[in-house]
Design an enzyme around this catalytic site. Structure first.
Site, PDB file in Angstrom:
ATOM      1  N   SER A  16     -16.058   0.035   4.287  1.00 26.90           N
ATOM      2  CA  SER A  16     -16.534   0.272   2.898  1.00 26.90           C
ATOM      3  C   SER A  16     -15.915  -0.685   2.021  1.00 26.90           C
ATOM      4  O   SER A  16     -14.870  -1.258   2.143  1.00 26.90           O
ATOM      5  CB  SER A  16     -16.021   1.803   2.793  1.00 26.90           C
ATOM      6  OG  SER A  16     -16.248   2.316   1.451  1.00 26.90           O
ATOM      7  N   GLY A  17     -16.688  -0.498   0.753  1.00 25.53           N
ATOM      8  CA  GLY A  17     -16.102  -0.991  -0.519  1.00 25.53           C
ATOM      9  C   GLY A  17     -15.203  -2.546  -0.350  1.00 25.53           C
ATOM     10  O   GLY A  17     -15.893  -3.340   0.098  1.00 25.53           O
ATOM     11  N   ASP A  59      -6.589   4.457  12.831  1.00 23.23           N
ATOM     12  CA  ASP A  59      -6.031   5.115  11.660  1.00 23.23           C
ATOM     13  C   ASP A  59      -4.721   4.306  11.495  1.00 23.23           C
ATOM     14  O   ASP A  59      -3.605   4.320  12.375  1.00 23.23           O
ATOM     15  CB  ASP A  59      -5.630   6.543  12.268  1.00 23.23           C
ATOM     16  CG  ASP A  59      -4.973   7.196  11.204  1.00 23.23           C
ATOM     17  OD1 ASP A  59      -4.667   6.469  10.201  1.00 23.23           O
ATOM     18  OD2 ASP A  59      -4.669   8.687  11.129  1.00 23.23           O
ATOM     19  N   VAL A  60      -4.534   3.684  10.510  1.00 21.53           N
ATOM     20  CA  VAL A  60      -3.528   2.610  10.279  1.00 21.53           C
ATOM     21  C   VAL A  60      -2.276   3.634   9.897  1.00 21.53           C
ATOM     22  O   VAL A  60      -1.022   2.803  10.289  1.00 21.53           O
ATOM     23  CB  VAL A  60      -3.721   1.812   8.892  1.00 21.53           C
ATOM     24  CG1 VAL A  60      -4.899   0.760   9.026  1.00 21.53           C
ATOM     25  CG2 VAL A  60      -3.766   2.624   7.783  1.00 21.53           C
ATOM     26  N   TYR A 158       0.451   7.023  -5.812  1.00 17.22           N
ATOM     27  CA  TYR A 158      -0.568   5.794  -5.615  1.00 17.22           C
ATOM     28  C   TYR A 158       0.236   4.634  -6.254  1.00 17.22           C
ATOM     29  O   TYR A 158       0.452   3.570  -5.579  1.00 17.22           O
ATOM     30  CB  TYR A 158      -1.822   5.905  -6.081  1.00 17.22           C
ATOM     31  CG  TYR A 158      -2.864   4.698  -5.994  1.00 17.22           C
ATOM     32  CD1 TYR A 158      -3.431   4.527  -4.707  1.00 17.22           C
ATOM     33  CD2 TYR A 158      -2.986   3.816  -6.927  1.00 17.22           C
ATOM     34  CE1 TYR A 158      -4.118   3.493  -4.318  1.00 17.22           C
ATOM     35  CE2 TYR A 158      -4.078   2.870  -6.703  1.00 17.22           C
ATOM     36  CZ  TYR A 158      -4.507   2.522  -5.475  1.00 17.22           C
ATOM     37  OH  TYR A 158      -5.260   1.660  -5.214  1.00 17.22           O
ATOM     38  N   PRO A 194     -17.006   2.939  -3.395  1.00 15.03           N
ATOM     39  CA  PRO A 194     -16.896   4.388  -3.246  1.00 15.03           C
ATOM     40  C   PRO A 194     -15.845   5.056  -3.795  1.00 15.03           C
ATOM     41  O   PRO A 194     -15.637   6.166  -4.225  1.00 15.03           O
ATOM     42  CB  PRO A 194     -17.065   4.415  -1.819  1.00 15.03           C
ATOM     43  CG  PRO A 194     -17.963   3.553  -1.366  1.00 15.03           C
ATOM     44  CD  PRO A 194     -17.327   2.484  -2.138  1.00 15.03           C
TER      45      PRO A 194
HETATM   46  N1  LIG Z   1     -11.731   0.430  -5.683  1.00 15.64           N
HETATM   47  C1  LIG Z   1     -10.755  -0.016  -6.723  1.00 15.64           C
HETATM   48  O1  LIG Z   1     -10.796   0.126  -7.852  1.00 15.64           O
HETATM   49  C2  LIG Z   1      -9.365  -0.744  -6.142  1.00 15.64           C
HETATM   50  C3  LIG Z   1      -8.524  -1.151  -6.980  1.00 15.64           C
HETATM   51  C4  LIG Z   1      -7.226  -1.631  -6.767  1.00 15.64           C
HETATM   52  C5  LIG Z   1      -7.070  -1.709  -5.375  1.00 15.64           C
HETATM   53  N2  LIG Z   1      -7.927  -0.913  -4.472  1.00 15.64           N
HETATM   54  C6  LIG Z   1      -7.537  -0.894  -3.070  1.00 15.64           C
HETATM   55  O2  LIG Z   1      -8.581  -1.639  -2.224  1.00 15.64           O
HETATM   56  C7  LIG Z   1      -8.403  -0.965  -1.104  1.00 15.64           C
HETATM   57  C8  LIG Z   1      -9.770  -0.466  -0.653  1.00 15.64           C
HETATM   58  O3  LIG Z   1     -10.294   0.415  -1.306  1.00 15.64           O
HETATM   59  P1  LIG Z   1     -11.854   0.727  -1.554  1.00 15.64           P
HETATM   60  O4  LIG Z   1     -12.271   0.920  -3.194  1.00 15.64           O
HETATM   61  O5  LIG Z   1     -12.743  -0.256  -0.946  1.00 15.64           O
HETATM   62  O6  LIG Z   1     -12.111   2.267  -0.885  1.00 15.64           O
HETATM   63  P2  LIG Z   1     -13.089   2.668   0.009  1.00 15.64           P
HETATM   64  O7  LIG Z   1     -13.006   4.254  -0.022  1.00 15.64           O
HETATM   65  O8  LIG Z   1     -14.493   2.522  -0.495  1.00 15.64           O
HETATM   66  O9  LIG Z   1     -12.831   2.048   1.390  1.00 15.64           O
HETATM   67  C9  LIG Z   1     -11.616   2.465   2.115  1.00 15.64           C
HETATM   68  C10 LIG Z   1     -11.837   2.315   3.722  1.00 15.64           C
HETATM   69  O10 LIG Z   1     -10.523   2.601   4.194  1.00 15.64           O
HETATM   70  C11 LIG Z   1     -10.854   3.371   5.393  1.00 15.64           C
HETATM   71  N3  LIG Z   1      -9.559   4.016   5.526  1.00 15.64           N
HETATM   72  C12 LIG Z   1      -9.124   5.238   4.787  1.00 15.64           C
HETATM   73  N4  LIG Z   1      -7.958   5.568   5.382  1.00 15.64           N
HETATM   74  C13 LIG Z   1      -7.893   4.814   6.675  1.00 15.64           C
HETATM   75  C14 LIG Z   1      -6.966   4.845   7.499  1.00 15.64           C
HETATM   76  N5  LIG Z   1      -5.570   5.872   7.664  1.00 15.64           N
HETATM   77  N6  LIG Z   1      -6.875   4.123   8.642  1.00 15.64           N
HETATM   78  C15 LIG Z   1      -8.010   3.119   8.545  1.00 15.64           C
HETATM   79  N7  LIG Z   1      -8.854   3.047   7.716  1.00 15.64           N
HETATM   80  C16 LIG Z   1      -8.685   3.980   6.578  1.00 15.64           C
HETATM   81  C17 LIG Z   1     -11.896   4.258   5.023  1.00 15.64           C
HETATM   82  O11 LIG Z   1     -12.717   5.061   5.980  1.00 15.64           O
HETATM   83  C18 LIG Z   1     -12.875   3.288   4.111  1.00 15.64           C
HETATM   84  O12 LIG Z   1     -13.961   2.645   5.009  1.00 15.64           O
HETATM   85  C19 LIG Z   1      -7.470   0.194  -1.055  1.00 15.64           C
HETATM   86  O13 LIG Z   1      -6.247  -0.247  -0.527  1.00 15.64           O
HETATM   87  C20 LIG Z   1      -7.366   0.278  -2.440  1.00 15.64           C
HETATM   88  O14 LIG Z   1      -6.210   1.123  -2.643  1.00 15.64           O
HETATM   89  C21 LIG Z   1      -9.089  -0.491  -4.826  1.00 15.64           C
END
Ligand SMILES: NC(=O)c1ccc[n+]([C@@H]2O[C@H](COP(=O)([O-])OP(=O)(O)OC[C@H]3O[C@@H](n4cnc5c(N)ncnc54)[C@H](O)[C@@H]3O)[C@@H](O)[C@H]2O)c1
Length: 253
Positions: A16-17, A59-60, A158, A194
């Site tokens: 995702s994302g 699961d990390v 966070y 997402p």
């Molecule tokens: N979206 C933002 O604005 C943003 C900003 C700064 C940092 N981030 C970081 O980017 C990274 C990804 O975020 P995103 O926005 O794409 O989120 P997201 O929720 O769209 O995707 C996260 C993915 O991680 C997976 N996941 C969650 N817990 C897990 C686990 N324990 N083991 C394995 N997989 C797991 C989920 O199934 C999902 O596919 C994160 O580390 C987040 O902190 C996001």
């Protein structure tokens, strides 16, 4: 020749994302990829028919799960050139109401997860006789450096978990330098995924973010992926322990 031809990469949270965009960028640039995620259904939907992708349920936050995942990577790839610790979760809540359970949950995924995955991946990042540098890229956040609480949603755990990941990045950069493994971070600002979809539905939040971002737009997952691809590539062969802010200028404004 593409940047990651004949290279093996692993990305956590690849379904995702940001993780998905990072995985797709590395694939587009020639890598063979291990896509790790908790959500196997999403992994199948996104990468199902791609012969260059090894889909692995992981699961990390679970030590056995990270060990099993890297054993599978070892069996299929034999080595790794790039590891991207992207999987992360966010929870909102005020300090007064923050439970120990939720604190632990956020730390388990955002801080302990990258430690466990990196530790299991390290032998693979040292394996094989290659000339190029290997790389770990950790996805931190601007929230590791500043506290936004922008949308009226405090997220102390966070902030703290991403701060820990930032310092893990620096400590590993020193520790793994003698193995020619570089360790860097990408710190995204607000990215349209997402993860942020709910908050971005609020027009006031959107306006606040846009007013506060010098480049005047919300980030896209591909912006993050471009930063990761650079840090993972040979073009960054003398870059370690650093953070690349992908935030439209947020942190300098
Ligand atoms: N979206 C933002 O604005 C943003 C900003 C700064 C940092 N981030 C970081 O980017 C990274 C990804 O975020 P995103 O926005 O794409 O989120 P997201 O929720 O769209 O995707 C996260 C993915 O991680 C997976 N996941 C969650 N817990 C897990 C686990 N324990 N083991 C394995 N997989 C797991 C989920 O199934 C999902 O596919 C994160 O580390 C987040 O902190 C996001």
């Amino acid at each position: 020749m593409a940047r990651f031809d004949s290279r093996y990469a692993a990305v956590t949270g690849a379904a995702s994302g940001n993780g998905r965009a990072i995985a797709e960028k590395l694939l587009e640039q020639g890598a063979k990829l291990a896509a790790l995620d908790l959500n196997t259904k999403a992994l199948d939907e996104v990468f199902g028919d791609n012969p260059n992708v090894l889909r692995i349920e992981c699961d990390v936050a679970d030590e056995d799960s990270t060990r099993n995942a890297m054993a599978e990577v070892a069996q299929e790839f034999g080595r790794l050139d790039v590891l991207v610790n992207n999987a992360g979760i966010v929870k909102f809540g005020t300090f007064d109401e923050l439970s120990r359970e939720e604190w632990d949950q956020v730390f388990a995924v955002n801080s302990t997860g990258p430690f466990l995955v990196s530790r299991e991946a390290a032998p693979l990042l040292r394996a094989g006789n290659v000339k190029h540098t290997r790389a770990i890229v950790n996805i931190t956040s601007v929230e590791a450096h500043i506290v936004i609480s922008s949308s009226g949603h405090p997220q102390i755990h966070y902030n703290a978990s991403k701060g820990a990941l930032l310092q893990l990045t620096r400590a590993l950069a020193v520790d793994l330098a003698s193995s020619n493994i570089r360790v860097n971070a990408v710190a995204p600002g607000y990215i349209r995924t997402p993860f942020t979809a709910e908050a971005l539905k609020d027009e006031e939040v959107q306006k606040f973010l846009l007013d506060r971002t010098p480049l005047g737009r919300i980030g896209e997952p591909e912006d993050v992926a471009n930063g990761v691809a650079f840090l993972a590539s040979d073009e960054a062969s003398w870059v370690t322990g650093s953070t690349l802010f992908v935030d439209g200028g947020w942190t300098v404004y």
